[in-house]
Write a protein that holds these residues in place. Sequence first.
Motif, PDB file in Angstrom:
ATOM      1  N   VAL A   1      -1.801  11.680 -24.334  1.00 56.81           N
ATOM      2  CA  VAL A   1      -2.205  10.667 -23.417  1.00 56.81           C
ATOM      3  C   VAL A   1      -3.572  10.879 -22.698  1.00 56.81           C
ATOM      4  O   VAL A   1      -4.132   9.911 -22.308  1.00 56.81           O
ATOM      5  CB  VAL A   1      -0.971  10.881 -22.327  1.00 56.81           C
ATOM      6  CG1 VAL A   1       0.310  10.325 -22.783  1.00 56.81           C
ATOM      7  CG2 VAL A   1      -0.843  12.415 -21.681  1.00 56.81           C
TER       8      VAL A   1
ATOM      9  N   CYS B   1       1.899   4.972 -25.793  1.00 57.98           N
ATOM     10  CA  CYS B   1       2.409   6.292 -25.952  1.00 57.98           C
ATOM     11  C   CYS B   1       2.883   6.934 -27.096  1.00 57.98           C
ATOM     12  O   CYS B   1       3.815   5.821 -27.831  1.00 57.98           O
ATOM     13  CB  CYS B   1       3.490   6.689 -24.771  1.00 57.98           C
ATOM     14  SG  CYS B   1       4.491   8.010 -24.730  1.00 57.98           S
TER      15      CYS B   1
ATOM     16  N   CYS C   1       2.248   8.554 -19.088  1.00 56.49           N
ATOM     17  CA  CYS C   1       3.300   7.564 -19.571  1.00 56.49           C
ATOM     18  C   CYS C   1       4.201   7.283 -18.543  1.00 56.49           C
ATOM     19  O   CYS C   1       4.837   8.245 -18.141  1.00 56.49           O
ATOM     20  CB  CYS C   1       3.816   7.804 -20.941  1.00 56.49           C
ATOM     21  SG  CYS C   1       4.987   6.693 -21.418  1.00 56.49           S
TER      22      CYS C   1
END
Length: 288
Positions: A240, A248, A268
């Motif tokens: 990420v 994601c 996320c």
Amino acid sequence: MPEMPEVEGLAAFLRGRTMGRTLTGVEVGAVSALKTYSPAPSALVGAQVSDVLRRGKWLDIATAGADGELHLLFHLARAGWLRWYDTVPKAALRPGRSPIALRVRLDDGAGFDLTEAGTRKRLAVHVVARADDVPAVATLGPEPLGLGLDEFRALLAPRKQQVKGLLRDQSVIAGIGNAYSDEILHVARMSPFALTSTLDEESARRLHTAMLEVLGAAIGQASGKPAAELKDAKRRSMRVHGRTGEPCPVCGDTVREVSFADSSLQYCPTCQTGGRILADRRMSKLLR
């Protein structure tokens, strides 16, 4: 910013190429990077490299010479890096004419530069008799991979702070920065703004496991790589961090960002915050 895995990779790289070698030159290209003045960098000339160690995000080149044991310690900060040469350029370094902050020459003709890009100069170089003479090194917390679960929980218990801030606090745990704290929290499925005081036993265990897994894998990936490849390897491994707007890799949701004055974090929503979007204003009341 180079963090524990990349600095560990650099330490291993330097250890394999400098151990037993004699320093024949130490040239300062940026006086602002030099944070100590006695002993002078020239005191390292003629000394032999006895070890290369990592201390948190610091690199420590230990030497032995006529003046006894000396340590060349440096922190690469946000925009610093190490450039290795099998044959160092013969021309003397000209201060202020390049991004090179320091050049080290070895007796076999090899050596390295410490470089720093950008206008905000934070790279720090120290020449000291003992590593602990540098306050930022003396106050480092324990290494994360050496922390058992009980020790980790003991670090969390007395504090009431955001968990991302705790992971990045070098006096609490040494070596983790912005990138790997994002990665650890993603694997742990935890909001960066969760408070340490609210973590139950299962959450603490999940965070501890994620820390060991992420850092262990990153060190394994960095192992054996030359200095020139470490930064790209780090970028490719990120789930990420630095991937705002991308899907994601776990759930497919869009990776989001919270920006601050001089940094940002990525997360996320589905994996970490129950689908909630964290407010992206530095002084706002952040969602938890």
